[in-house]
Write an enzyme that holds these catalytic residues in place. Structure first.
Site, PDB file in Angstrom:
ATOM      1  N   ASP A  85      54.951  47.936 -11.229  1.00  0.00           N
ATOM      2  CA  ASP A  85      55.492  46.887 -12.106  1.00  0.00           C
ATOM      3  C   ASP A  85      56.639  47.455 -12.953  1.00  0.00           C
ATOM      4  OD1 ASP A  85      53.099  44.836 -11.745  1.00  0.00           O
ATOM      5  OD2 ASP A  85      52.258  46.803 -12.088  1.00  0.00           O
ATOM      6  N   HIS A 100      47.722  44.946 -13.985  1.00  0.00           N
ATOM      7  CA  HIS A 100      48.564  44.842 -12.783  1.00  0.00           C
ATOM      8  C   HIS A 100      48.269  43.485 -12.143  1.00  0.00           C
ATOM      9  CE1 HIS A 100      50.701  45.609  -9.138  1.00  0.00           C
ATOM     10  NE2 HIS A 100      49.611  45.535  -8.402  1.00  0.00           N
TER      11      HIS A 100
HETATM   12  P1  NAD Z   1      45.389  48.504   4.305  1.00  0.00           P
HETATM   13  O1  NAD Z   1      44.387  47.479   4.697  1.00  0.00           O
HETATM   14  O2  NAD Z   1      46.585  48.737   5.164  1.00  0.00           O
HETATM   15  O3  NAD Z   1      44.659  49.909   4.166  1.00  0.00           O
HETATM   16  C1  NAD Z   1      43.495  50.054   3.444  1.00  0.00           C
HETATM   17  C2  NAD Z   1      42.714  51.151   4.133  1.00  0.00           C
HETATM   18  O4  NAD Z   1      41.587  51.427   3.324  1.00  0.00           O
HETATM   19  C3  NAD Z   1      42.175  50.744   5.501  1.00  0.00           C
HETATM   20  O5  NAD Z   1      42.566  51.712   6.474  1.00  0.00           O
HETATM   21  C4  NAD Z   1      40.672  50.695   5.304  1.00  0.00           C
HETATM   22  O6  NAD Z   1      39.947  51.114   6.472  1.00  0.00           O
HETATM   23  C5  NAD Z   1      40.499  51.674   4.170  1.00  0.00           C
HETATM   24  N1  NAD Z   1      39.283  51.500   3.378  1.00  0.00           N
HETATM   25  C6  NAD Z   1      38.637  50.343   3.062  1.00  0.00           C
HETATM   26  N2  NAD Z   1      37.537  50.612   2.366  1.00  0.00           N
HETATM   27  C7  NAD Z   1      37.490  51.944   2.198  1.00  0.00           C
HETATM   28  C8  NAD Z   1      36.571  52.817   1.578  1.00  0.00           C
HETATM   29  N3  NAD Z   1      35.467  52.354   0.975  1.00  0.00           N
HETATM   30  N4  NAD Z   1      36.820  54.135   1.597  1.00  0.00           N
HETATM   31  C9  NAD Z   1      37.915  54.624   2.224  1.00  0.00           C
HETATM   32  N5  NAD Z   1      38.815  53.844   2.865  1.00  0.00           N
HETATM   33  C10 NAD Z   1      38.594  52.521   2.839  1.00  0.00           C
HETATM   34  O7  NAD Z   1      45.803  48.198   2.803  1.00  0.00           O
HETATM   35  P2  NAD Z   1      47.024  48.774   1.969  1.00  0.00           P
HETATM   36  O8  NAD Z   1      48.185  47.892   2.161  1.00  0.00           O
HETATM   37  O9  NAD Z   1      47.160  50.243   2.222  1.00  0.00           O
HETATM   38  O10 NAD Z   1      46.524  48.474   0.470  1.00  0.00           O
HETATM   39  C11 NAD Z   1      45.413  49.150  -0.079  1.00  0.00           C
HETATM   40  C12 NAD Z   1      45.099  48.616  -1.463  1.00  0.00           C
HETATM   41  O11 NAD Z   1      46.169  48.851  -2.352  1.00  0.00           O
HETATM   42  C13 NAD Z   1      44.864  47.090  -1.521  1.00  0.00           C
HETATM   43  O12 NAD Z   1      43.797  46.850  -2.416  1.00  0.00           O
HETATM   44  C14 NAD Z   1      46.153  46.573  -2.093  1.00  0.00           C
HETATM   45  O13 NAD Z   1      45.983  45.325  -2.719  1.00  0.00           O
HETATM   46  C15 NAD Z   1      46.445  47.663  -3.094  1.00  0.00           C
HETATM   47  N6  NAD Z   1      47.811  47.733  -3.632  1.00  0.00           N
HETATM   48  C16 NAD Z   1      47.947  48.022  -4.953  1.00  0.00           C
HETATM   49  C17 NAD Z   1      49.197  48.126  -5.534  1.00  0.00           C
HETATM   50  C18 NAD Z   1      49.349  48.453  -7.009  1.00  0.00           C
HETATM   51  O14 NAD Z   1      50.483  48.380  -7.517  1.00  0.00           O
HETATM   52  N7  NAD Z   1      48.321  48.804  -7.752  1.00  0.00           N
HETATM   53  C19 NAD Z   1      50.329  47.947  -4.735  1.00  0.00           C
HETATM   54  C20 NAD Z   1      50.167  47.648  -3.376  1.00  0.00           C
HETATM   55  C21 NAD Z   1      48.894  47.547  -2.841  1.00  0.00           C
HETATM   56  C1  LMR Z   2      51.694  44.531  -5.305  1.00  0.00           C
HETATM   57  O1  LMR Z   2      51.910  44.301  -6.496  1.00  0.00           O
HETATM   58  O2  LMR Z   2      52.610  44.529  -4.456  1.00  0.00           O
HETATM   59  C2  LMR Z   2      50.291  44.853  -4.854  1.00  0.00           C
HETATM   60  O3  LMR Z   2      49.398  44.780  -5.918  1.00  0.00           O
HETATM   61  C3  LMR Z   2      49.843  44.031  -3.708  1.00  0.00           C
HETATM   62  C4  LMR Z   2      49.536  42.616  -4.137  1.00  0.00           C
HETATM   63  O4  LMR Z   2      48.465  42.117  -3.776  1.00  0.00           O
HETATM   64  O5  LMR Z   2      50.371  42.032  -4.822  1.00  0.00           O
END
Ligand code: NAD
Ligand code: LMR
Length: 328
Positions: free
Chosen positions: A162, A190
């Site tokens: 952010d 967030h």
């Molecule tokens: P993705 O689905 O591509 O990958 C997630 C991975 O986590 C998968 O490979 C899955 O098998 C694995 N996983 C699920 N449960 C698990 C566990 N208990 N232990 C270990 N591994 C596990 O998703 P992504 O795009 O990589 O996103 C991951 C997370 O990050 C999501 O919750 C997404 O919303 C979040 N995210 C947060 C932000 C932020 O700014 N805070 C930004 C982008 C994404």
């Molecule tokens: C983001 O801000 O891009 C991540 O938290 C993914 C989402 O769900 O928005």
């Protein structure tokens, strides 16, 4: 003499963010070009996920990174977190179109209870934990509460994406440079309720609020654009942000570990009551970091508009916390 390797655990290592993150950690972008790392990678036991993890590890090997002192694949949190110095908790279900991040709470809360307990049991007592998986602030709260033997301040949530989004919008609006921005912060959750606050910011030495001089733009364009950027990316890509999320995770950990030299950054951290935020709420605050520790920038004046925005994001966080009380 070369430094002793540090252990970096990453969960969800075979996911989209994992793929954008691991190679940068291994190349030294996170902890420095002189710091060897051992990667301790966690994925769910499912055969497909473990196979995908094997593929990622083959690619890491094929990069022949001089700083990569070891790679481990795990399907269990307690083995993945053993003695780890850093833990980046990415693994969780991402949201799809039409969902809010808090809709992921029940799906993901269980994961962070288990992982908090595992960190409590086996991680280094100085472990620096960054929660990326959504809803990141409340997941960090769950992990922190599940790890009573670790210092609370070791648990943080990612607000840096952010912060970086806000910086980029401000640079575009003012015609200044992103690298020339100082004293920007994002308060709160967030989520779309976050409050990106440029009242104290400067860009290339000029005051940002005076340069923009448009409160309507702030309220009706800037804040919604930053707040809803994650949804806009999901709508455009069909998948949630990955490279920019990994980049923000690198920025967060690098700054925490190596220091900001007086520069403000935003971290989601447990409150000690600063700015009226109740103790333990994981809230985005302006911080500076030094010697591996962060410090909240205190004493900033909060005007009526800002207080209203801070109250709104706090209310959402409090409701999320209430929703997971039964798990703790
Ligand atoms: P993705 O689905 O591509 O990958 C997630 C991975 O986590 C998968 O490979 C899955 O098998 C694995 N996983 C699920 N449960 C698990 C566990 N208990 N232990 C270990 N591994 C596990 O998703 P992504 O795009 O990589 O996103 C991951 C997370 O990050 C999501 O919750 C997404 O919303 C979040 N995210 C947060 C932000 C932020 O700014 N805070 C930004 C982008 C994404
Ligand atoms: C983001 O801000 O891009 C991540 O938290 C993914 C989402 O769900 O928005």
């Amino acid at each position: 003499m070369s430094k002793k390797p540090v252990r970096v655990a990453v969960t969800g290592a075979a996911g989209q963010i994992g793929y954008a993150l691991l190679f940068r950690i291994a190349s030294g972008e996170m902890l420095g070009k002189d710091q060897p790392v051992i990667l301790q990678l966690l994925e769910i036991p499912d055969e497909k996920a473990q196979n995908a993890l094997k593929g990622v590890i083959m690619e890491l090997e094929d990069c022949a990174f001089p700083l990569l002192a070891g790679i481990e694949a795990h399907s269990d949190a307690e083995s993945a977190f053993k003695n780890t110095d850093y833990a980046i908790l990415v693994g969780a279900r991402p949201r799809g179109p039409g969902m809010e991040r808090k809709d992921l709470l029940s799906a993901n809360a269980q994961i962070f209870t288990v992982q908090g307990k595992a960190l409590n049991k086996v991680a280094s007592r100085n472990v620096k934990v960054l929660v990326v998986g959504n809803p990141a602030n409340t997941n960090a709260y769950i992990a922190m509460k599940s790890a009573p033997d670790l210092p609370r301040e070791n648990f943080t949530a990612m607000l840096r994406l952010d912060h970086n989004r806000a910086a980029s919008q401000i640079a575009a609006k003012t015609g200044g440079t992103v690298g020339g921005i100082e004293k920007l912060t994002v308060w709160g959750n967030h989520s779309p309720t976050m409050y990106a606050d440029y009242r104290f910011a400067t860009i290339d030495g000029k005051n940002v609020k005076e340069a923009i001089n448009d409160d309507v733009w702030n309220r009706d364009t800037f804040l919604p654009t930053v707040g809803k950027r994650g949804a806009a990316i999901i709508a455009a890509r069909g998948l949630s942000s990955a490279a920019s999320a990994a980049n923000a995770a690198i920025d967060h950990m690098r700054d925490w570990a190596l220091g900001t030299n007086g520069k403000w950054v935003t971290m989601g951290i447990p409150s000690n009551g600063e700015y009226g935020i109740p103790k333990d709420v994981i809230f985005g605050f302006p911080v500076t970091t030094e010697n591996g520790k962060y410090k909240i920038v205190e004493g900033l004046p909060i005007d009526a508009f800002s207080q209203e925005r801070i109250d709104l994001t706090l209310k959402e966080l409090t409701e999320e916390q209430d929703g997971v009380k039964h798990l703790l």
